[in-house]
Design a protein around this motif. Structure first.
Motif, PDB file in Angstrom:
ATOM      1  N   THR A   2       0.843  -1.200   0.000  1.00 12.51           N
ATOM      2  CA  THR A   2       0.000   0.000   0.000  1.00 12.51           C
ATOM      3  C   THR A   2       0.875   1.246   0.000  1.00 12.51           C
ATOM      4  O   THR A   2       1.763   1.396   0.838  1.00 12.51           O
ATOM      5  CB  THR A   2      -0.916   0.020   1.229  1.00 12.51           C
ATOM      6  OG1 THR A   2      -1.738  -1.154   1.228  1.00 12.51           O
ATOM      7  CG2 THR A   2      -1.796   1.257   1.219  1.00 12.51           C
ATOM      8  N   LEU A   3       0.636   2.137  -0.948  1.00  9.16           N
ATOM      9  CA  LEU A   3       1.355   3.406  -0.994  1.00  9.16           C
ATOM     10  C   LEU A   3       0.518   4.473  -0.295  1.00  9.16           C
ATOM     11  O   LEU A   3      -0.691   4.570  -0.500  1.00  9.16           O
ATOM     12  CB  LEU A   3       1.623   3.816  -2.441  1.00  9.16           C
ATOM     13  CG  LEU A   3       2.543   2.902  -3.251  1.00  9.16           C
ATOM     14  CD1 LEU A   3       2.802   3.498  -4.634  1.00  9.16           C
ATOM     15  CD2 LEU A   3       3.867   2.671  -2.530  1.00  9.16           C
ATOM     16  N   GLU A   4       1.172   5.277   0.535  1.00 11.10           N
ATOM     17  CA  GLU A   4       0.478   6.297   1.303  1.00 11.10           C
ATOM     18  C   GLU A   4       0.904   7.692   0.844  1.00 11.10           C
ATOM     19  O   GLU A   4       2.015   7.886   0.340  1.00 11.10           O
ATOM     20  CB  GLU A   4       0.764   6.133   2.800  1.00 11.10           C
ATOM     21  CG  GLU A   4       0.256   4.807   3.367  1.00 11.10           C
ATOM     22  CD  GLU A   4       0.379   4.736   4.881  1.00 11.10           C
ATOM     23  OE1 GLU A   4       0.952   5.680   5.482  1.00 11.10           O
ATOM     24  OE2 GLU A   4      -0.102   3.761   5.459  1.00 11.10           O
ATOM     25  N   PHE A   5       0.007   8.630   1.019  1.00 11.82           N
ATOM     26  CA  PHE A   5       0.316  10.030   0.726  1.00 11.82           C
ATOM     27  C   PHE A   5      -0.388  10.903   1.750  1.00 11.82           C
ATOM     28  O   PHE A   5      -1.392  10.512   2.349  1.00 11.82           O
ATOM     29  CB  PHE A   5      -0.125  10.409  -0.694  1.00 11.82           C
ATOM     30  CG  PHE A   5      -1.616  10.306  -0.934  1.00 11.82           C
ATOM     31  CD1 PHE A   5      -2.441  11.406  -0.780  1.00 11.82           C
ATOM     32  CD2 PHE A   5      -2.186   9.103  -1.329  1.00 11.82           C
ATOM     33  CE1 PHE A   5      -3.810  11.314  -1.002  1.00 11.82           C
ATOM     34  CE2 PHE A   5      -3.551   8.994  -1.555  1.00 11.82           C
ATOM     35  CZ  PHE A   5      -4.369  10.101  -1.393  1.00 11.82           C
ATOM     36  N   ASP A   6       0.155  12.083   1.986  1.00 12.21           N
ATOM     37  CA  ASP A   6      -0.461  13.036   2.893  1.00 12.21           C
ATOM     38  C   ASP A   6      -1.559  13.795   2.154  1.00 12.21           C
ATOM     39  O   ASP A   6      -1.373  14.225   1.004  1.00 12.21           O
ATOM     40  CB  ASP A   6       0.573  14.040   3.413  1.00 12.21           C
ATOM     41  CG  ASP A   6       1.541  13.410   4.404  1.00 12.21           C
ATOM     42  OD1 ASP A   6       1.124  12.503   5.143  1.00 12.21           O
ATOM     43  OD2 ASP A   6       2.720  13.827   4.425  1.00 12.21           O
ATOM     44  N   PHE A   7      -2.680  13.963   2.822  1.00 13.45           N
ATOM     45  CA  PHE A   7      -3.824  14.678   2.268  1.00 13.45           C
ATOM     46  C   PHE A   7      -4.129  15.834   3.218  1.00 13.45           C
ATOM     47  O   PHE A   7      -4.720  15.649   4.269  1.00 13.45           O
ATOM     48  CB  PHE A   7      -5.007  13.716   2.151  1.00 13.45           C
ATOM     49  CG  PHE A   7      -6.257  14.269   1.509  1.00 13.45           C
ATOM     50  CD1 PHE A   7      -6.352  15.588   1.084  1.00 13.45           C
ATOM     51  CD2 PHE A   7      -7.364  13.439   1.323  1.00 13.45           C
ATOM     52  CE1 PHE A   7      -7.507  16.081   0.488  1.00 13.45           C
ATOM     53  CE2 PHE A   7      -8.530  13.926   0.734  1.00 13.45           C
ATOM     54  CZ  PHE A   7      -8.611  15.243   0.321  1.00 13.45           C
ATOM     55  N   MET A  36      -4.524  11.637   6.594  1.00 14.28           N
ATOM     56  CA  MET A  36      -5.192  12.926   6.710  1.00 14.28           C
ATOM     57  C   MET A  36      -4.371  13.895   7.561  1.00 14.28           C
ATOM     58  O   MET A  36      -3.924  13.562   8.662  1.00 14.28           O
ATOM     59  CB  MET A  36      -6.581  12.751   7.322  1.00 14.28           C
ATOM     60  CG  MET A  36      -7.527  11.921   6.453  1.00 14.28           C
ATOM     61  SD  MET A  36      -7.631  12.479   4.725  1.00 14.28           S
ATOM     62  CE  MET A  36      -8.402  14.082   4.931  1.00 14.28           C
ATOM     63  N   ARG A  37      -4.187  15.081   7.033  1.00 10.83           N
ATOM     64  CA  ARG A  37      -3.482  16.151   7.723  1.00 10.83           C
ATOM     65  C   ARG A  37      -4.434  17.357   7.749  1.00 10.83           C
ATOM     66  O   ARG A  37      -4.485  18.137   6.797  1.00 10.83           O
ATOM     67  CB  ARG A  37      -2.165  16.485   7.013  1.00 10.83           C
ATOM     68  CG  ARG A  37      -1.235  15.284   6.785  1.00 10.83           C
ATOM     69  CD  ARG A  37      -0.697  14.709   8.080  1.00 10.83           C
ATOM     70  NE  ARG A  37       0.119  15.665   8.804  1.00 10.83           N
ATOM     71  CZ  ARG A  37       1.431  15.857   8.570  1.00 10.83           C
ATOM     72  NH1 ARG A  37       2.065  15.149   7.633  1.00 10.83           N
ATOM     73  NH2 ARG A  37       2.111  16.743   9.282  1.00 10.83           N
ATOM     74  N   ILE A  38      -5.206  17.456   8.802  1.00  8.08           N
ATOM     75  CA  ILE A  38      -6.213  18.501   8.918  1.00  8.08           C
ATOM     76  C   ILE A  38      -5.548  19.841   9.215  1.00  8.08           C
ATOM     77  O   ILE A  38      -4.691  19.939  10.107  1.00  8.08           O
ATOM     78  CB  ILE A  38      -7.226  18.154  10.016  1.00  8.08           C
ATOM     79  CG1 ILE A  38      -7.844  16.775   9.758  1.00  8.08           C
ATOM     80  CG2 ILE A  38      -8.292  19.226  10.125  1.00  8.08           C
ATOM     81  CD1 ILE A  38      -8.562  16.640   8.440  1.00  8.08           C
ATOM     82  N   VAL A  39      -5.949  20.873   8.475  1.00 11.69           N
ATOM     83  CA  VAL A  39      -5.422  22.220   8.696  1.00 11.69           C
ATOM     84  C   VAL A  39      -6.580  23.193   8.870  1.00 11.69           C
ATOM     85  O   VAL A  39      -7.714  22.922   8.463  1.00 11.69           O
ATOM     86  CB  VAL A  39      -4.513  22.692   7.540  1.00 11.69           C
ATOM     87  CG1 VAL A  39      -3.304  21.774   7.400  1.00 11.69           C
ATOM     88  CG2 VAL A  39      -5.278  22.765   6.222  1.00 11.69           C
ATOM     89  N   THR A  40      -6.296  24.317   9.492  1.00 12.29           N
ATOM     90  CA  THR A  40      -7.295  25.367   9.621  1.00 12.29           C
ATOM     91  C   THR A  40      -7.491  26.060   8.276  1.00 12.29           C
ATOM     92  O   THR A  40      -6.589  26.076   7.433  1.00 12.29           O
ATOM     93  CB  THR A  40      -6.853  26.401  10.668  1.00 12.29           C
ATOM     94  OG1 THR A  40      -5.488  26.760  10.434  1.00 12.29           O
ATOM     95  CG2 THR A  40      -7.003  25.847  12.069  1.00 12.29           C
ATOM     96  N   PRO A  41      -8.661  26.646   8.050  1.00 15.93           N
ATOM     97  CA  PRO A  41      -8.916  27.339   6.780  1.00 15.93           C
ATOM     98  C   PRO A  41      -8.005  28.541   6.588  1.00 15.93           C
ATOM     99  O   PRO A  41      -7.442  29.081   7.539  1.00 15.93           O
ATOM    100  CB  PRO A  41     -10.386  27.763   6.911  1.00 15.93           C
ATOM    101  CG  PRO A  41     -10.972  26.829   7.909  1.00 15.93           C
ATOM    102  CD  PRO A  41      -9.862  26.565   8.895  1.00 15.93           C
ATOM    103  N   ILE A  42      -7.918  28.962   5.347  1.00 21.47           N
ATOM    104  CA  ILE A  42      -7.029  30.066   4.999  1.00 21.47           C
ATOM    105  C   ILE A  42      -7.434  31.348   5.722  1.00 21.47           C
ATOM    106  O   ILE A  42      -6.591  32.211   5.990  1.00 21.47           O
ATOM    107  CB  ILE A  42      -7.005  30.271   3.464  1.00 21.47           C
ATOM    108  CG1 ILE A  42      -5.764  31.041   3.044  1.00 21.47           C
ATOM    109  CG2 ILE A  42      -8.296  30.919   2.960  1.00 21.47           C
ATOM    110  CD1 ILE A  42      -5.506  30.988   1.554  1.00 21.47           C
ATOM    111  N   ALA A  43      -8.707  31.483   6.063  1.00 16.74           N
ATOM    112  CA  ALA A  43      -9.162  32.660   6.805  1.00 16.74           C
ATOM    113  C   ALA A  43      -8.469  32.766   8.154  1.00 16.74           C
ATOM    114  O   ALA A  43      -8.313  33.863   8.700  1.00 16.74           O
ATOM    115  CB  ALA A  43     -10.678  32.608   7.001  1.00 16.74           C
TER     116      ALA A  43
END
Length: 216
Positions: A2-7, A36-43
């Protein structure tokens, strides 16, 4: 293998929402897995962003995202309420942001429990599909956790009891996103190479094929 990537994913980004079902389809076809790499919105990530953005950008974003939703048969409506509390006319963003912080921290808790993508897919659908109003109230997000195969009560408890730690991970994700080579979402990173935008998924798969990506 399985290949993984950051999202890198934001719950206020319509493009992140529109990317999720496309990633889900790729997961069904290929032996791959998003981290999954959760980030805050650009605002929040870029203070004052909406005070200086080109005025042509917001209406184009709406036109473009509706077009993408129609092309891919993805239900789509601007959220009610908006995940970010702000004055659209002035671009002023409120200091307190309970909606986005709660769902983002739930997603980090889900990621730690091994079901981050599944939660992000279902929670963003609750927010963006138009199927429910007041997505932030009642049991909509808890239902998203349960639909993702999680113990919804445990996720809610994690957010309640360890919110500061979950928030710190989001802050680290924002720093890692910048170090990966871009500031926007959705951002996919494979072997230190960034691919920005849901319209770059074909490029991501092309690169992963070079690394031995297998079909299921």
């Amino acid at each position: 293998m399985t290949l993984e990537f950051d999202f890198y994913f934001s719950f206020r980004s319509p493009y992140s929402y529109l990317a999720a079902p496309q990633v889900e389809a790729l997961m069904a076809k290929y032996d791959l897995k998003p981290r999954m790499r959760i980030v805050t919105p650009i605002a929040i990530r870029i203070p004052g962003f909406f005070k200086s953005v080109n005025p042509l950008w917001p209406p184009y974003l709406l036109r473009d995202t509706f077009r993408i939703s129609q092309m891919n048969n993805i239900p789509y409506r601007w959220p009610r309420p908006d995940p970010i509390i702000m004055d659209i006319a002035s671009g002023e963003v409120a200091a307190e942001q309970p909606y986005i912080h709660r769902v983002s921290r739930m997603a980090v808790a889900a990621t730690r429990a091994g079901r981050g993508f599944e939660f992000a897919r279902r929670a963003s659908h609750k927010i963006w599909s138009g199927e429910v109003d007041a997505w932030h109230e009642g049991d909509h997000l808890s239902n998203a956790a349960a639909e993702a195969g999680l113990d919804a009560g445990a996720i809610e408890a994690e957010v309640r009891d360890n919110g500061e730690d979950l928030g710190a991970e989001i802050t680290q994700n924002v720093a890692d996103q910048r170090d990966a080579g871009h500031w926007g979402v959705p951002l996919f990173v494979f072997q230190n190479e960034p691919f920005f935008g849901q319209d770059r998924l074909d490029h991501l798969i092309w690169r992963m094929n070079q690394a031995g990506l297998a079909e299921r």
